[in-house]
Structure formats: structure tokens, C-alpha cells
Scaffold this motif. Sequence first.
Motif, PDB file in Angstrom:
ATOM      1  N   THR A 191      10.838 -25.355  58.669  1.00  0.00           N
ATOM      2  CA  THR A 191       9.776 -24.448  58.983  1.00  0.00           C
ATOM      3  C   THR A 191       9.362 -24.299  60.300  1.00  0.00           C
ATOM      4  OG1 THR A 191       8.516 -26.065  58.405  1.00  0.00           O
ATOM      5  CG2 THR A 191       8.978 -24.844  56.645  1.00  0.00           C
ATOM      6  N   LEU A 192       8.850 -23.015  60.721  1.00  0.00           N
ATOM      7  CA  LEU A 192       8.273 -22.921  61.895  1.00  0.00           C
ATOM      8  C   LEU A 192       7.120 -23.695  62.226  1.00  0.00           C
ATOM      9  CD1 LEU A 192       8.286 -18.992  62.260  1.00  0.00           C
ATOM     10  CD2 LEU A 192       9.852 -20.622  63.624  1.00  0.00           C
ATOM     11  N   LYS A 193       6.841 -24.367  63.525  1.00  0.00           N
ATOM     12  CA  LYS A 193       5.745 -25.283  63.803  1.00  0.00           C
ATOM     13  C   LYS A 193       4.421 -24.390  63.594  1.00  0.00           C
ATOM     14  CE  LYS A 193       8.265 -28.641  66.649  1.00  0.00           C
ATOM     15  NZ  LYS A 193       8.349 -29.145  68.024  1.00  0.00           N
ATOM     16  N   ASN A 194       3.461 -25.125  63.389  1.00  0.00           N
ATOM     17  CA  ASN A 194       2.122 -24.576  63.510  1.00  0.00           C
ATOM     18  C   ASN A 194       1.876 -23.908  64.867  1.00  0.00           C
ATOM     19  OD1 ASN A 194       1.568 -24.897  60.841  1.00  0.00           O
ATOM     20  ND2 ASN A 194       0.465 -26.880  61.321  1.00  0.00           N
ATOM     21  N   GLY A 195       1.600 -22.586  64.895  1.00  0.00           N
ATOM     22  CA  GLY A 195       1.186 -22.075  66.138  1.00  0.00           C
ATOM     23  C   GLY A 195       2.164 -21.117  66.717  1.00  0.00           C
ATOM     24  N   VAL A 196       3.318 -21.285  66.196  1.00  0.00           N
ATOM     25  CA  VAL A 196       4.551 -20.317  66.337  1.00  0.00           C
ATOM     26  C   VAL A 196       4.271 -19.014  65.707  1.00  0.00           C
ATOM     27  CG1 VAL A 196       7.076 -20.105  66.443  1.00  0.00           C
ATOM     28  CG2 VAL A 196       6.122 -22.306  67.146  1.00  0.00           C
ATOM     29  N   LEU A 197       4.493 -17.904  66.230  1.00  0.00           N
ATOM     30  CA  LEU A 197       4.454 -16.794  65.581  1.00  0.00           C
ATOM     31  C   LEU A 197       5.605 -16.579  64.615  1.00  0.00           C
ATOM     32  CD1 LEU A 197       3.540 -14.093  68.426  1.00  0.00           C
ATOM     33  CD2 LEU A 197       2.210 -15.173  66.704  1.00  0.00           C
ATOM     34  N   ASP A 198       5.127 -15.856  63.366  1.00  0.00           N
ATOM     35  CA  ASP A 198       6.144 -15.907  62.371  1.00  0.00           C
ATOM     36  C   ASP A 198       6.269 -14.445  62.008  1.00  0.00           C
ATOM     37  OD1 ASP A 198       7.989 -16.018  60.115  1.00  0.00           O
ATOM     38  OD2 ASP A 198       6.509 -17.502  59.106  1.00  0.00           O
ATOM     39  N   PRO A 199       6.892 -13.532  62.560  1.00  0.00           N
ATOM     40  CA  PRO A 199       7.029 -12.127  62.167  1.00  0.00           C
ATOM     41  C   PRO A 199       7.697 -11.963  60.904  1.00  0.00           C
ATOM     42  CG  PRO A 199       8.690 -12.464  63.955  1.00  0.00           C
ATOM     43  CD  PRO A 199       7.867 -13.872  63.897  1.00  0.00           C
ATOM     44  N   GLN A 200       8.167 -12.595  60.427  1.00  0.00           N
ATOM     45  CA  GLN A 200       9.055 -12.400  59.114  1.00  0.00           C
ATOM     46  C   GLN A 200       8.246 -12.989  57.961  1.00  0.00           C
ATOM     47  OE1 GLN A 200      12.801 -14.915  59.295  1.00  0.00           O
ATOM     48  NE2 GLN A 200      13.922 -12.968  58.946  1.00  0.00           N
ATOM     49  N   GLY A 201       7.299 -13.715  58.309  1.00  0.00           N
ATOM     50  CA  GLY A 201       6.245 -14.226  57.437  1.00  0.00           C
ATOM     51  C   GLY A 201       5.161 -13.116  57.276  1.00  0.00           C
ATOM     52  N   LYS A 202       4.748 -12.277  58.347  1.00  0.00           N
ATOM     53  CA  LYS A 202       3.715 -11.320  58.246  1.00  0.00           C
ATOM     54  C   LYS A 202       4.709 -10.140  57.803  1.00  0.00           C
ATOM     55  CE  LYS A 202       0.146 -11.860  60.731  1.00  0.00           C
ATOM     56  NZ  LYS A 202      -1.088 -12.007  59.779  1.00  0.00           N
ATOM     57  N   ALA A 203       5.799 -10.074  57.905  1.00  0.00           N
ATOM     58  CA  ALA A 203       6.488  -8.629  57.080  1.00  0.00           C
ATOM     59  C   ALA A 203       6.366  -9.009  55.639  1.00  0.00           C
ATOM     60  CB  ALA A 203       7.776  -8.432  57.656  1.00  0.00           C
ATOM     61  N   ILE A 204       6.672 -10.286  55.172  1.00  0.00           N
ATOM     62  CA  ILE A 204       6.797 -10.390  53.884  1.00  0.00           C
ATOM     63  C   ILE A 204       5.321 -10.224  53.097  1.00  0.00           C
ATOM     64  CG2 ILE A 204       6.871 -12.277  52.132  1.00  0.00           C
ATOM     65  CD1 ILE A 204       9.202 -13.443  53.956  1.00  0.00           C
ATOM     66  N   GLU A 205       4.367 -10.814  53.951  1.00  0.00           N
ATOM     67  CA  GLU A 205       2.920 -10.596  53.693  1.00  0.00           C
ATOM     68  C   GLU A 205       2.667  -9.135  53.409  1.00  0.00           C
ATOM     69  OE1 GLU A 205      -1.258 -11.768  55.820  1.00  0.00           O
ATOM     70  OE2 GLU A 205       0.352 -12.748  56.005  1.00  0.00           O
ATOM     71  N   GLY A 206       2.951  -8.322  54.316  1.00  0.00           N
ATOM     72  CA  GLY A 206       2.731  -6.986  54.233  1.00  0.00           C
ATOM     73  C   GLY A 206       3.410  -6.293  53.099  1.00  0.00           C
ATOM     74  N   ALA A 207       4.563  -6.555  52.793  1.00  0.00           N
ATOM     75  CA  ALA A 207       5.308  -6.306  51.621  1.00  0.00           C
ATOM     76  C   ALA A 207       4.775  -6.594  50.456  1.00  0.00           C
ATOM     77  CB  ALA A 207       6.971  -6.705  51.783  1.00  0.00           C
ATOM     78  N   LEU A 208       4.332  -7.906  50.295  1.00  0.00           N
ATOM     79  CA  LEU A 208       3.793  -8.115  48.985  1.00  0.00           C
ATOM     80  C   LEU A 208       2.610  -7.387  48.659  1.00  0.00           C
ATOM     81  CD1 LEU A 208       4.248 -11.919  49.295  1.00  0.00           C
ATOM     82  CD2 LEU A 208       5.300 -10.558  47.696  1.00  0.00           C
ATOM     83  N   SER A 209       1.770  -7.275  49.766  1.00  0.00           N
ATOM     84  CA  SER A 209       0.427  -6.251  49.511  1.00  0.00           C
ATOM     85  C   SER A 209       0.917  -4.783  49.208  1.00  0.00           C
ATOM     86  CB  SER A 209      -0.237  -6.380  50.913  1.00  0.00           C
ATOM     87  OG  SER A 209      -1.400  -5.538  50.809  1.00  0.00           O
ATOM     88  N   GLY A 210       1.803  -4.352  49.717  1.00  0.00           N
ATOM     89  CA  GLY A 210       2.469  -3.165  49.433  1.00  0.00           C
ATOM     90  C   GLY A 210       2.789  -3.015  48.118  1.00  0.00           C
ATOM     91  N   LEU A 211       3.464  -4.071  47.420  1.00  0.00           N
ATOM     92  CA  LEU A 211       3.709  -4.142  45.979  1.00  0.00           C
ATOM     93  C   LEU A 211       2.795  -4.214  45.017  1.00  0.00           C
ATOM     94  CD1 LEU A 211       7.303  -5.983  46.461  1.00  0.00           C
ATOM     95  CD2 LEU A 211       6.968  -3.879  45.967  1.00  0.00           C
ATOM     96  N   GLY A 212       1.557  -4.449  45.669  1.00  0.00           N
ATOM     97  CA  GLY A 212       0.205  -4.514  44.759  1.00  0.00           C
ATOM     98  C   GLY A 212      -0.201  -6.020  44.373  1.00  0.00           C
ATOM     99  N   PHE A 213       0.430  -7.022  45.306  1.00  0.00           N
ATOM    100  CA  PHE A 213      -0.016  -8.294  44.918  1.00  0.00           C
ATOM    101  C   PHE A 213      -1.130  -8.537  46.025  1.00  0.00           C
ATOM    102  CE2 PHE A 213       4.712  -8.426  43.781  1.00  0.00           C
ATOM    103  CZ  PHE A 213       4.476  -8.996  42.511  1.00  0.00           C
ATOM    104  N   THR A 214      -2.247  -8.877  45.274  1.00  0.00           N
ATOM    105  CA  THR A 214      -3.459  -9.312  46.016  1.00  0.00           C
ATOM    106  C   THR A 214      -3.644 -10.868  46.204  1.00  0.00           C
ATOM    107  OG1 THR A 214      -4.649  -9.251  44.114  1.00  0.00           O
ATOM    108  CG2 THR A 214      -4.571  -7.127  45.002  1.00  0.00           C
ATOM    109  N   GLY A 215      -4.573 -10.883  47.131  1.00  0.00           N
ATOM    110  CA  GLY A 215      -5.060 -12.507  47.242  1.00  0.00           C
ATOM    111  C   GLY A 215      -3.969 -13.434  47.784  1.00  0.00           C
ATOM    112  N   ILE A 216      -3.157 -12.860  48.729  1.00  0.00           N
ATOM    113  CA  ILE A 216      -1.989 -13.334  49.465  1.00  0.00           C
ATOM    114  C   ILE A 216      -2.646 -13.760  50.940  1.00  0.00           C
ATOM    115  CG2 ILE A 216      -0.023 -13.260  50.448  1.00  0.00           C
ATOM    116  CD1 ILE A 216       0.161 -13.236  47.390  1.00  0.00           C
TER     117      ILE A 216
END
Length: 80
Positions: A9-34
Motif C-alpha cells: 500500500t502507499l504510505k500515508n501522505g503519498v498522493l493516491d490518484p487511483q484511489g481518488k478515481a475509484i472514490e469518484g467512480a463509486l460516487s458516480g455509481l450511486g454509492f454514498t458514504g464513501i
Amino acid sequence: MIKARVTVTLKNGVLDPQGKAIEGALSGLGFTGIGHVRQGKVFDLELESADKAKAEADLKAMCEKLLANTVIENYTISLD
């Protein structure tokens, strides 16, 4: 035979653009509370060694040399 799982896993403090993209995609699919998504990699390996100490040392060397970029990533090793 020893079965092992290496989780990288990425160390804390290291930017995670894939994680951000997954977060956005989950939101776009209607999943809330992520809240915050971080992504990583999992390696499942089978080692022919019967010696757990040697297997763990070998796995650590594999992580340090290839499986993880230790400048920006952490890894954990679990043996069965």
C-alpha cells in the motif's frame, strides 16, 4: 510448501490518484458514504521452502528489490 500473501500500500501522505478515481467512480455509481479510498496490490505466492524464517527473509528481500517501491510504499507479509 509455504503460502504467503504480500500486501503493498502507499504510505500515508503519498498522493493516491487511483484511489481518488475509484472514490469518484463509486460516487458516480450511486454509492454514498464513501470517505477516503486508498488502493494497493496483493501478491499471493507459494514458496517451496519448509523453513518459515527463510521464507520470510526471502519475501522481505523480494519486496525490497521488486514487489514494493519502499520510498513510497509499505508492505506486509503474512504466512500460512
